[in-house]
Design an enzyme around this catalytic site. Sequence first.
Site, short mmCIF file in Angstrom:
data_model
loop_
_atom_site.label_atom_id
_atom_site.label_comp_id
_atom_site.label_asym_id
_atom_site.label_seq_id
_atom_site.Cartn_x
_atom_site.Cartn_y
_atom_site.Cartn_z
N HIS A 18 0.81 -1.22 0.00
CA HIS A 18 0.00 0.00 0.00
C HIS A 18 0.84 1.27 0.00
O HIS A 18 0.50 2.26 0.65
CB HIS A 18 -0.96 0.00 1.19
CG HIS A 18 -2.05 -1.01 1.09
ND1 HIS A 18 -2.61 -1.41 -0.09
CD2 HIS A 18 -2.70 -1.73 2.06
CE1 HIS A 18 -3.55 -2.32 0.13
NE2 HIS A 18 -3.62 -2.54 1.41
N HIS B 31 -9.73 1.73 1.22
CA HIS B 31 -9.64 0.52 2.03
C HIS B 31 -10.72 0.49 3.12
O HIS B 31 -10.44 0.10 4.25
CB HIS B 31 -8.25 0.37 2.64
CG HIS B 31 -7.83 -1.04 2.89
ND1 HIS B 31 -8.37 -1.81 3.90
CD2 HIS B 31 -6.93 -1.83 2.26
CE1 HIS B 31 -7.80 -3.00 3.88
NE2 HIS B 31 -6.93 -3.05 2.89
N GLU C 91 -11.78 -3.86 -2.61
CA GLU C 91 -10.88 -2.83 -3.11
C GLU C 91 -10.77 -2.93 -4.63
O GLU C 91 -10.18 -3.88 -5.14
CB GLU C 91 -9.50 -2.98 -2.48
CG GLU C 91 -9.48 -3.09 -0.97
CD GLU C 91 -8.19 -3.71 -0.48
OE1 GLU C 91 -7.11 -3.28 -0.94
OE2 GLU C 91 -8.25 -4.64 0.34
#
Length: 353
Positions: free
Chosen positions: A109, A180, A317
């Site tokens: 991420h 998220h 996601e």
Amino acid sequence: MNNDTVFGNMTGNFVDDGLPPRFFTLRSRKGMELTFMDIGATWLSCRLPVRGTPREVLLASPSLDAHFSQRAYLGSTVGRYANRIAGGRYFHEGKTVHLDINQPPNCLHGGSHGFHRRRWRAKQVDDGLVVFSLESMDGDQGFPGALWVDVRFELIEDFSLCIHYQAQVSKPCPVNLTNHACINLAGAESGETVFSHQLMINARHYLPVDATQIPTGDITPVEGSVFDFTHAKPIGERIAMEPEQMVASGYDHTFLLDESCQDGLALAARLESPDGFLAMEVKTTKPALHLYTGNLLDSAVSRRGDHYCRYAGLALETQLFPDAPNHPEWQQPDCFLKPDQIYHYHTMYRFCL
């Protein structure tokens, strides 16, 4: 909504300016209420009038310190590159680029201080639109070039949220942005897992992963496997039963959306609450959807002050493929954004009451 119900007492701050977070609320005519925070361009709250009673469906922490101590990225906008990049490096145009490694041996991420930990510039345009903007400098977490990004959260009609992503770069760079949010349609503080939620994903293939949760490179049919959500089924029906799932203690896998579901109009996924009173539809222009079943949610403190249990929420996601910079052979939109291009995708979450 009183913001004290999201973050009660502000203690500590993980951004450089030392100022408290700013909150923004969008409201529909029929009682949907959404709250966002400038730190991380975070979607903090989603309250829906289910049979006349407000139901909070997004998981969130009670303080900023708690928000930053959890590992589930609750509601945050993540980037520059959502999901994992193997070994925290990739090879492009004759050079090896080294990234921050924050989930050894990989970059997850966007790195330790990715977009989820930044204060974004924010502007609430009206009751139905808030815009977050961020500039990421050349070399940020190892990524080349400066990047300018806007994320727009727009309330559509009465019960739909559309997230628009737009970015530009000064040098070629892989870009993959997503939100998220962790969702429990039975109620974020219900104490129930998501096992009894019914899930459908319009995807006939998924990406198997290795022991470090990096795609092996194979593109595998879901038919006949625990990854087959082409027809709605309970999430907990066969969870953590296969060796590949056991690595992640549940689902933490990317599904390749059918091409007919990448136009932002067709249904990409549908999630339904156990009581049948609430459903969420996902529509997107992105090529993939990553299912994360909250396998590490026991790291997150709930609004009540205790810890969430594992599987207390899930994330759907929408994104490009994980580790795509290391897989030029995959047939998908190029993950490398160039200076003469604009990164532009959107995802809609439509709640059905």
